[in-house]
Write a protein that holds these residues in place. Sequence first.
Motif, PDB file in Angstrom:
ATOM      1  N   GLN A  91       0.778  -1.201  -0.055  1.00 47.52           N
ATOM      2  CA  GLN A  91      -0.283  -0.045   0.014  1.00 47.52           C
ATOM      3  C   GLN A  91       0.957   1.262   0.158  1.00 47.52           C
ATOM      4  OE1 GLN A  91      -2.695  -0.309   3.372  1.00 47.52           O
ATOM      5  NE2 GLN A  91      -4.486  -0.584   2.060  1.00 47.52           N
ATOM      6  N   ILE A  92       1.947   1.293   0.899  1.00 47.65           N
ATOM      7  CA  ILE A  92       2.659   2.617   0.889  1.00 47.65           C
ATOM      8  C   ILE A  92       3.462   2.711  -0.265  1.00 47.65           C
ATOM      9  CG2 ILE A  92       4.850   3.516   2.183  1.00 47.65           C
ATOM     10  CD1 ILE A  92       3.802   2.001   4.719  1.00 47.65           C
ATOM     11  N   PHE A  93       3.977   1.673  -0.929  1.00 47.58           N
ATOM     12  CA  PHE A  93       4.838   2.061  -2.088  1.00 47.58           C
ATOM     13  C   PHE A  93       3.923   2.081  -3.351  1.00 47.58           C
ATOM     14  CE2 PHE A  93       7.994   0.886   0.782  1.00 47.58           C
ATOM     15  CZ  PHE A  93       9.305   1.376   0.455  1.00 47.58           C
ATOM     16  N   SER A  94       2.720   1.728  -3.386  1.00 48.34           N
ATOM     17  CA  SER A  94       1.801   1.870  -4.201  1.00 48.34           C
ATOM     18  C   SER A  94       1.346   3.480  -4.460  1.00 48.34           C
ATOM     19  CB  SER A  94       0.438   1.084  -4.315  1.00 48.34           C
ATOM     20  OG  SER A  94       0.726  -0.191  -4.097  1.00 48.34           O
ATOM     21  N   LEU A  95       1.695   4.386  -3.439  1.00 50.57           N
ATOM     22  CA  LEU A  95       1.621   5.741  -3.450  1.00 50.57           C
ATOM     23  C   LEU A  95       2.228   6.490  -4.541  1.00 50.57           C
ATOM     24  CD1 LEU A  95       1.045   6.401   0.317  1.00 50.57           C
ATOM     25  CD2 LEU A  95      -0.846   6.604  -1.153  1.00 50.57           C
ATOM     26  N   PRO A  96       1.886   7.534  -5.148  1.00 50.17           N
ATOM     27  CA  PRO A  96       3.004   8.223  -5.832  1.00 50.17           C
ATOM     28  C   PRO A  96       3.923   9.274  -5.006  1.00 50.17           C
ATOM     29  CG  PRO A  96       0.720   9.251  -5.793  1.00 50.17           C
ATOM     30  CD  PRO A  96       0.515   7.804  -5.008  1.00 50.17           C
ATOM     31  N   PHE A  97       5.058   9.110  -5.532  1.00 50.04           N
ATOM     32  CA  PHE A  97       5.960   9.762  -4.695  1.00 50.04           C
ATOM     33  C   PHE A  97       6.439  10.979  -5.584  1.00 50.04           C
ATOM     34  CE2 PHE A  97       6.320   5.865  -2.814  1.00 50.04           C
ATOM     35  CZ  PHE A  97       6.442   6.203  -1.333  1.00 50.04           C
ATOM     36  N   CYS A  98       6.452  12.400  -5.238  1.00 49.30           N
ATOM     37  CA  CYS A  98       6.472  13.458  -5.928  1.00 49.30           C
ATOM     38  C   CYS A  98       7.538  14.369  -5.083  1.00 49.30           C
ATOM     39  CB  CYS A  98       5.342  14.161  -6.363  1.00 49.30           C
ATOM     40  SG  CYS A  98       4.274  14.444  -4.844  1.00 49.30           S
ATOM     41  N   GLY A  99       8.272  15.210  -6.057  1.00 46.07           N
ATOM     42  CA  GLY A  99       9.007  16.051  -5.182  1.00 46.07           C
ATOM     43  C   GLY A  99      10.303  15.395  -4.965  1.00 46.07           C
ATOM     44  N   SER A 100      10.930  15.632  -3.697  1.00 48.86           N
ATOM     45  CA  SER A 100      11.993  15.326  -3.346  1.00 48.86           C
ATOM     46  C   SER A 100      12.092  13.641  -2.979  1.00 48.86           C
ATOM     47  CB  SER A 100      12.753  15.785  -2.160  1.00 48.86           C
ATOM     48  OG  SER A 100      13.704  15.392  -1.512  1.00 48.86           O
ATOM     49  N   ASN A 101      13.251  12.859  -3.237  1.00 43.68           N
ATOM     50  CA  ASN A 101      13.332  11.631  -3.078  1.00 43.68           C
ATOM     51  C   ASN A 101      14.275  11.406  -1.715  1.00 43.68           C
ATOM     52  OD1 ASN A 101      15.687  12.402  -4.280  1.00 43.68           O
ATOM     53  ND2 ASN A 101      15.733  10.176  -5.188  1.00 43.68           N
ATOM     54  N   LYS A 102      14.837  12.437  -1.016  1.00 42.98           N
ATOM     55  CA  LYS A 102      15.546  12.238  -0.094  1.00 42.98           C
ATOM     56  C   LYS A 102      14.901  12.064   1.361  1.00 42.98           C
ATOM     57  CE  LYS A 102      18.489  15.643  -1.875  1.00 42.98           C
ATOM     58  NZ  LYS A 102      19.401  17.041  -1.687  1.00 42.98           N
ATOM     59  N   LEU A 103      14.943  10.878   1.982  1.00 41.19           N
ATOM     60  CA  LEU A 103      14.466  10.380   3.300  1.00 41.19           C
ATOM     61  C   LEU A 103      15.474  10.833   4.257  1.00 41.19           C
ATOM     62  CD1 LEU A 103      13.650   6.731   2.337  1.00 41.19           C
ATOM     63  CD2 LEU A 103      12.089   8.487   2.946  1.00 41.19           C
ATOM     64  N   ASN A 104      14.895  11.838   5.317  1.00 47.02           N
ATOM     65  CA  ASN A 104      15.818  12.406   6.504  1.00 47.02           C
ATOM     66  C   ASN A 104      15.861  11.160   7.377  1.00 47.02           C
ATOM     67  OD1 ASN A 104      17.507  13.912   7.895  1.00 47.02           O
ATOM     68  ND2 ASN A 104      15.714  15.247   8.445  1.00 47.02           N
ATOM     69  N   HIS A 105      16.395   9.871   7.419  1.00 47.26           N
ATOM     70  CA  HIS A 105      16.305   8.765   8.296  1.00 47.26           C
ATOM     71  C   HIS A 105      17.519   8.240   7.989  1.00 47.26           C
ATOM     72  CE1 HIS A 105      14.232   7.298  11.817  1.00 47.26           C
ATOM     73  NE2 HIS A 105      14.072   6.171  11.248  1.00 47.26           N
ATOM     74  N   LEU A 106      17.646   7.158   8.701  1.00 50.09           N
ATOM     75  CA  LEU A 106      18.947   6.195   8.949  1.00 50.09           C
ATOM     76  C   LEU A 106      18.436   4.852   7.940  1.00 50.09           C
ATOM     77  CD1 LEU A 106      19.745   6.197  12.755  1.00 50.09           C
ATOM     78  CD2 LEU A 106      20.566   7.665  10.814  1.00 50.09           C
ATOM     79  N   PHE A 107      17.180   4.653   7.862  1.00 44.59           N
ATOM     80  CA  PHE A 107      16.784   3.708   6.963  1.00 44.59           C
ATOM     81  C   PHE A 107      15.517   3.958   6.598  1.00 44.59           C
ATOM     82  CE2 PHE A 107      16.464   2.545  11.526  1.00 44.59           C
ATOM     83  CZ  PHE A 107      15.097   2.496  11.928  1.00 44.59           C
ATOM     84  N   CYS A 108      14.656   2.893   5.777  1.00 46.56           N
ATOM     85  CA  CYS A 108      13.369   2.839   5.209  1.00 46.56           C
ATOM     86  C   CYS A 108      12.390   2.792   6.231  1.00 46.56           C
ATOM     87  CB  CYS A 108      13.400   2.174   3.993  1.00 46.56           C
ATOM     88  SG  CYS A 108      14.309   2.642   2.654  1.00 46.56           S
ATOM     89  N   ASP A 109      11.743   3.759   6.692  1.00 50.74           N
ATOM     90  CA  ASP A 109      10.574   3.831   7.701  1.00 50.74           C
ATOM     91  C   ASP A 109       9.375   4.283   7.225  1.00 50.74           C
ATOM     92  OD1 ASP A 109       9.664   2.711  10.108  1.00 50.74           O
ATOM     93  OD2 ASP A 109      10.794   3.697  11.442  1.00 50.74           O
ATOM     94  N   MET A 110       8.052   4.055   7.840  1.00 52.13           N
ATOM     95  CA  MET A 110       7.036   4.561   7.485  1.00 52.13           C
ATOM     96  C   MET A 110       6.879   6.108   7.483  1.00 52.13           C
ATOM     97  SD  MET A 110       4.170   1.507   8.717  1.00 52.13           S
ATOM     98  CE  MET A 110       4.800   1.582  10.364  1.00 52.13           C
ATOM     99  N   PRO A 111       7.201   6.603   8.636  1.00 51.68           N
ATOM    100  CA  PRO A 111       6.977   7.977   8.712  1.00 51.68           C
ATOM    101  C   PRO A 111       7.772   8.796   7.785  1.00 51.68           C
ATOM    102  CG  PRO A 111       7.010   7.000  10.973  1.00 51.68           C
ATOM    103  CD  PRO A 111       7.523   5.864  10.119  1.00 51.68           C
ATOM    104  N   PRO A 112       8.914   8.870   7.446  1.00 51.91           N
ATOM    105  CA  PRO A 112       9.604   9.500   6.329  1.00 51.91           C
ATOM    106  C   PRO A 112       9.152   9.176   5.073  1.00 51.91           C
ATOM    107  CG  PRO A 112      10.985   7.814   7.626  1.00 51.91           C
ATOM    108  CD  PRO A 112       9.892   7.954   8.322  1.00 51.91           C
TER     109      PRO A 112
END
Length: 324
Positions: A179-200
């Motif tokens: 579900q999360i990765f079916s969402l469209p991602f627009c704008g920046s692709n920079k995750l301000n985190h240490l790993f891939c997590d849901m909130p960022p």
Amino acid sequence: LQTKYQQRQKDTISHFEIEDQNFTVVVEFILLGFSDLPKIQGVLFGIFLIMYMTILLGNTLIIIITKTDPSLQTPMYFFLGNFSFLEICYTSVTLPRMMMNLWTKKRNISFLNCALQLCFLLMLGGAECLLLAVMAYDRYVAICKPLYYSLIMNSKVCIQLVVASWISAMPIVIGQTYQIFSLPFCGSNKLNHLFCDMPPLLKLACGDKFMNEFSIYADAVVFAMVPFLLILGSYIKIITTILEMPSTTGRYKAFSTCSSHLIVVALFFGSAIITYSIPKSNNMSGMDKVLSLFYTIVIPMFNPMIYSLRNKDVIAALKKILPK
């Protein structure tokens, strides 16, 4: 006329380029991690390497002694061995990648690898919550119903409880990750985190995120809050039973068998609850990183020490296999 036609063509091409940029398909993310601390990247790599080796060594020793020592062939140590293996898997999902990013200074992670990392992180995190609840139930039966302990916690039941802890979260977590990765991602692709997590990840996603956010809270209730309440209920009954024991020695012995587990539960659930309940803002991103390090790395590193230093049986088993 030719000049005007050429200018109109350029404007049309620029317009289409802008539209294409707005709907660019994200093929990778950039994990910012500790990029704001460029001078200590090598130091951080060394610290994380030592911590990872400590986690592997400590938890591997726990697994070995719970499998080989005859005095530790009980349900409590069976669950402890599985918990140590789970800690190794849980840490290995994030820490090697973090060390590689620090060493190579390349912080990009592909769309698929980010999805896999999130899926395994949630799956193993849910399994850890459930296994901690199973370990609390084991202590409840041992202290509150000692005469029925061997009957209730037989080998078949123990295996079923461990398997259920490992696989219960799998179908829901896989669906949630999709579900999360079916969402469209627009704008920046920079995750301000240490790993891939849901909130960022949800911060970068576009479109209607209500169902995704609702499913996150629903899963948190099922795989975190319910196990926590079961653990809390178990320990309320355990403490009540211990206080009713006439012998001071008996009370001390009963409490010492579950004190290590209680410490681990408090550290793991405490840091996780703080991480996911504090208000999210740019100013709190540094605190989010520290707390995420705490429950994904620091606690798995200290768990073998907590269980060994406070358990005479584990210390005796370690003395048998370690050089004097």
